[in-house]
Design a protein around this motif. Structure first.
Motif, PDB file in Angstrom:
ATOM      1  N   ALA C   9       0.825  -1.199   0.000  1.00 17.55           N
ATOM      2  CA  ALA C   9       0.000   0.000   0.000  1.00 17.55           C
ATOM      3  C   ALA C   9       0.864   1.254   0.000  1.00 17.55           C
ATOM      4  CB  ALA C   9      -0.922  -0.010   1.218  1.00 17.55           C
ATOM      5  N   VAL C  13       0.950   4.233  -3.000  1.00 19.33           N
ATOM      6  CA  VAL C  13       0.679   5.654  -2.731  1.00 19.33           C
ATOM      7  C   VAL C  13       1.901   6.504  -3.055  1.00 19.33           C
ATOM      8  CG1 VAL C  13       0.203   7.306  -0.921  1.00 19.33           C
ATOM      9  CG2 VAL C  13      -1.071   5.175  -1.018  1.00 19.33           C
ATOM     10  N   THR C  14       3.065   6.053  -2.629  1.00 18.21           N
ATOM     11  CA  THR C  14       4.257   6.853  -2.840  1.00 18.21           C
ATOM     12  C   THR C  14       4.601   6.978  -4.318  1.00 18.21           C
ATOM     13  OG1 THR C  14       5.047   6.058  -0.721  1.00 18.21           O
ATOM     14  CG2 THR C  14       6.642   7.143  -2.148  1.00 18.21           C
ATOM     15  N   LEU C  17       2.118   9.557  -5.825  1.00 19.82           N
ATOM     16  CA  LEU C  17       2.343  10.940  -5.403  1.00 19.82           C
ATOM     17  C   LEU C  17       3.677  11.478  -5.899  1.00 19.82           C
ATOM     18  CD1 LEU C  17       0.922  11.177  -1.795  1.00 19.82           C
ATOM     19  CD2 LEU C  17      -0.065  11.900  -3.950  1.00 19.82           C
TER      20      LEU C  17
ATOM     21  N   VAL D  10      -6.412   1.548  -1.986  1.00 22.09           N
ATOM     22  CA  VAL D  10      -5.264   2.434  -2.144  1.00 22.09           C
ATOM     23  C   VAL D  10      -4.947   2.665  -3.623  1.00 22.09           C
ATOM     24  CG1 VAL D  10      -2.764   2.395  -1.900  1.00 22.09           C
ATOM     25  CG2 VAL D  10      -4.198   2.087   0.082  1.00 22.09           C
ATOM     26  N   SER D  11      -5.102   1.616  -4.435  1.00 19.24           N
ATOM     27  CA  SER D  11      -4.826   1.773  -5.861  1.00 19.24           C
ATOM     28  C   SER D  11      -5.814   2.733  -6.507  1.00 19.24           C
ATOM     29  CB  SER D  11      -4.896   0.413  -6.552  1.00 19.24           C
ATOM     30  OG  SER D  11      -3.931  -0.457  -6.019  1.00 19.24           O
ATOM     31  N   THR D  14      -5.023   6.364  -5.349  1.00 17.61           N
ATOM     32  CA  THR D  14      -3.768   6.858  -5.902  1.00 17.61           C
ATOM     33  C   THR D  14      -3.873   7.109  -7.402  1.00 17.61           C
ATOM     34  OG1 THR D  14      -2.631   5.575  -4.216  1.00 17.61           O
ATOM     35  CG2 THR D  14      -1.310   6.402  -6.042  1.00 17.61           C
ATOM     36  N   THR D  18      -3.254  10.799  -8.773  1.00 20.73           N
ATOM     37  CA  THR D  18      -2.063  10.979  -9.601  1.00 20.73           C
ATOM     38  C   THR D  18      -2.393  11.745 -10.883  1.00 20.73           C
ATOM     39  OG1 THR D  18      -1.101   8.955  -8.740  1.00 20.73           O
ATOM     40  CG2 THR D  18      -0.274   9.743 -10.853  1.00 20.73           C
TER      41      THR D  18
ATOM     42  N   THR E  14     -13.098   9.126  -5.172  1.00 20.40           N
ATOM     43  CA  THR E  14     -11.989   9.363  -6.091  1.00 20.40           C
ATOM     44  C   THR E  14     -12.471   9.856  -7.452  1.00 20.40           C
ATOM     45  OG1 THR E  14     -10.804   7.604  -4.964  1.00 20.40           O
ATOM     46  CG2 THR E  14      -9.930   8.328  -7.077  1.00 20.40           C
TER      47      THR E  14
END
Lengths: 96, 96, 96, 96, 96, 96, 96, 96, 96, 96, 96, 96, 96, 96
Positions: C9, C13-14, C17, D10-11, D14, D18, E14
């Protein structure tokens, strides 16, 4: 979370943020000075030597604040006094 | 969450944010310097050599702060001293 | 949440971002440089070659910071050393 | 929340953020470059060809950062290596 | 909260934020380009054709980033791969 | 909170914020374009037709991003696929 | 908190914030357009009719985004489909 | 906290914030328009009538967004449909 | 978390943030001063000596605020009075 | 916290913030209008009467948004319908 | 966390942030003043003495606010009255 | 925390923030108006009387928003209707 | 956390932040005034006395707001009425 | 935390923040007014008396908002009606 984990995690985050935040100011500042120097050279080509010399001294001054941040980040990663202490304390206690 | 997971997660987040935040300042700074250099060349074509040389030196100075951030991010991903320590500690303890 | 889930996870996310934040600076910076180059060409058409050459060198320098961010994002998604480690650890332990 | 749910949630978040954040910089940057090109054409109609060619190269460079973000978002939605792994792990374990 | 609820809630949020945030940059960017085109037409009416043509190409490039966001939002609402998976998993398990 | 409540609450909040945030960019963008068109008409009254036509095309492009947001908000309120699913699931299960 | 309370509270907050946030952009945008129109009239009094007509069309376009927000706020307060559903569900269940 | 308290507290907060946030845009917008009108009158006193008339129409348009916010705030305080419902539900249930 | 861990973690974070935040102001400030000095030299080459001297005095004043931050960061890392106290208290108590 | 305390606390906070936030826009807006009026009088003293009259009408319009906020704050403090209801409910119930 | 740890941690954080935040204003302020002084010298070399004297007085006034922050940071680190009190209280109580 | 403490704490915080936030707008606004008045006097000394009179009327209008905030802060501290109610309720109940 | 610790911790944080935040405005403000004074002297050397006198009066007025903050910070550290009260209460109670 | 501690802590924080935030606006505002006055004197030395008089009246008006904040901060520290009440209530109850 034991002490070693906390110290390590905090050191990693702080080292990264220190150099990341600390690079914004010098990068923008050096850019401003350099841009002005280029403009000055275009306006007064005869003074290119004086302008370039003053530019390099100024860039060195501004770069110094980035160096401060890099030094602190490197200290936190490779010469962290708090990390040293907890590692030795863990060895002494024979466990973590 | 055990120590290894925390160290790994923190390293990943910090590496990403360090290079992400650290690229804003240099990108904008280099752009400002380069834009000014282009304007200077247009105004004073005869000084193109001096302007270009000063531009490259300035870009190198500004790029250096981005390099600092990239170095720290790479250190956190591939040569992380805290990660090395917890991995070895886990091996020694025979489990994680 | 076990270690594998956290690492996955956090990596997702990283990665997102990093490239998202890291694209703001270069995009705006390249735009500024290119806009100035267009203005310079309009003012001094005879220097179009010098201006274009300096523009491309500058765009390459600025694009490099975006490349740094893209590289880190790709490393986090497809060559993540921490993910490799926990996967192997999970295989060794015979379960997750 | 089990691992599959976390990875999926989370996907999704993100991927959306993004491309959303990553579209701000290129949109504003391309606008700046194009606006300057229009002004340059109005000032120097004879150089319209050179200006247009430089404009398109610059737009391509700036659009590339938006493409990076779009690629990462698509990878997260349709070719997510972490999602693949947890799905297979769930199949192997015979349950989720 | 079970997995289906989380995936659904996260997808809704989202999708909305992606198109909302993603519309700020293109809207402002297209406005800037169009405003400059109007000014250019007023200054150089004879070049109205060249200006208009360049304007439309630029608007298409900028609109593309808004399209990326809209596509991602629509995928999240109507062709969400993660939602498809959890729905099928729920059917297989005979309950949610 | 059961699944139906969560989906409903999230849909309401997202629908409102999507159109609220999504109206800032187009409103400011259309204003900028229209203001420039008025200035252009005042400077070059003879080109009022060309200017007005370009203005309306540009306003339509910019308004399109607001339309995207409005469409998503309406979908979330009146044609929400996730809401449809949980309502039917609740009917099938004979309770909520 | 039961479902009815959550839906009601969320609807109130969202309705208020939608119109509050959504009024910032149109108010500033209309002001910019109107201010430019006044300046244009002062510079070119002979074109007052054309300017005023273009102004009113533009104000209508910009006001449309405020109308979108107001419509969504009114729908949330007085024709909320989710509120209708939970009220009927509560009546059916004979309690809340 | 029971339903009545939540609805009341949320309504109070939302009513206040709606009119507070919603007054920023119109106040600044009307100021900009009026300031430009004053400047236009000073530059072109002969057109004072046309300018003043256009000013008042514009102020009315801008004030309308403030009115929207005020209407929603008053509805939340004195004609809140959700408050009415919970009060009647409390009376019916013979308690809160 | 015991007292030693807290003091160490807080010291690390504060040292990093102090120098990171504290380098923004001086870097931008020195850049502004140096840029103006370069412009002044280009305009008035005969006063280069006076300008350079005043520049260096000013840079020293501005650098002093960065020095304050660096001093505090170094004190927190290597001469922290609170850390000294808790270490000695831990030794005295024969444990942590 | 019982209902009465919550309603009272929320009313106090909202009343204060409403007038505090709501005073920023009108104060800055009136200042802008008045500053422009002063400039207009200095440029065109013969039109002082027209300018002053338009100024006062504009100030009244802008002040109206501050009045809206003040009215809402006063309603929340001294004529709060929700407070009235919970007080009477508490009296009826013979306790709180 | 006992009292001594809290006081120590809070003092460390506050000392760092005080000097970090407090150095932004003076650094930018001194830079502005010094930049203006350099410009003034370039424009009016004959008044260099008066300008330099006024510059130094002004820099001293501005530096004073940085000094205030540094003094407070040093007091918190080395002459903290609250820390003194809790240390003595701990000694008196014979324990922490 | 009982009701009296909450009401008191909330009143203190709100009173302080109301006047603190509420003083930003009027201070900046009055400064802008006064600065413009001084400029107008310097440009048109013969109209000093008209300018000064208009300035004072404008300052009074702007100061009124600060007065609103100060009035609300004073009401919250010394004539708080909610505080009065809970104090009397506490007396009646013979306890808190 | 007992009362003494809370009061001490809160006093430390507030004292630091008060002077840190409170030094931003005066530092920037004094810089602006001083910069303008230097420019005025360069433009009108004959009025240097009047300008310098007005400058010093203005600097004193602006510095006064920094003094307010410093006074409050010093009161919180060394003459804190709440700290005095809790210390005496602790002595009276013979314990904390 | 008992009532006395809460009231004391809240009063300390609010007093500090009130004067800290409240000093930003007046400091910047007075600086703007004073800077403009200096410029006006340099442009129109003959009107120095009128300008100075108007400046002092304006500074007094602006300083008044800082005074409001200082008064509220002092009231919270030394004449806090809520603190007085809880102290007396504690005395009456013979304990806290």
């Amino acid at each position: 979370m034991d002490a070693i984990t906390i110290i390590a995690a905090v050191s990693i985050v702080t080292a990264g943020l220190t150099i990341a935040i600390g690079s914004i100011g010098p990068a923008l500042g050096e850019a401003r000075t350099a841009a002005q120097a280029l403009q000055a050279i275009a306006h007064q080509p005869d003074e290119a030597n004086t302008i370039t010399r003053t530019l390099f001294v100024s860039l060195a001054m501004i770069e110094s604040t980035a160096i401060y941040c890099f030094v602190v980040a490197m200290i936190l990663l490779f010469a962290n006094p708090f990390w040293t202490w907890v590692i030795e304390a863990a060895k002494t206690a024979g466990g973590n």
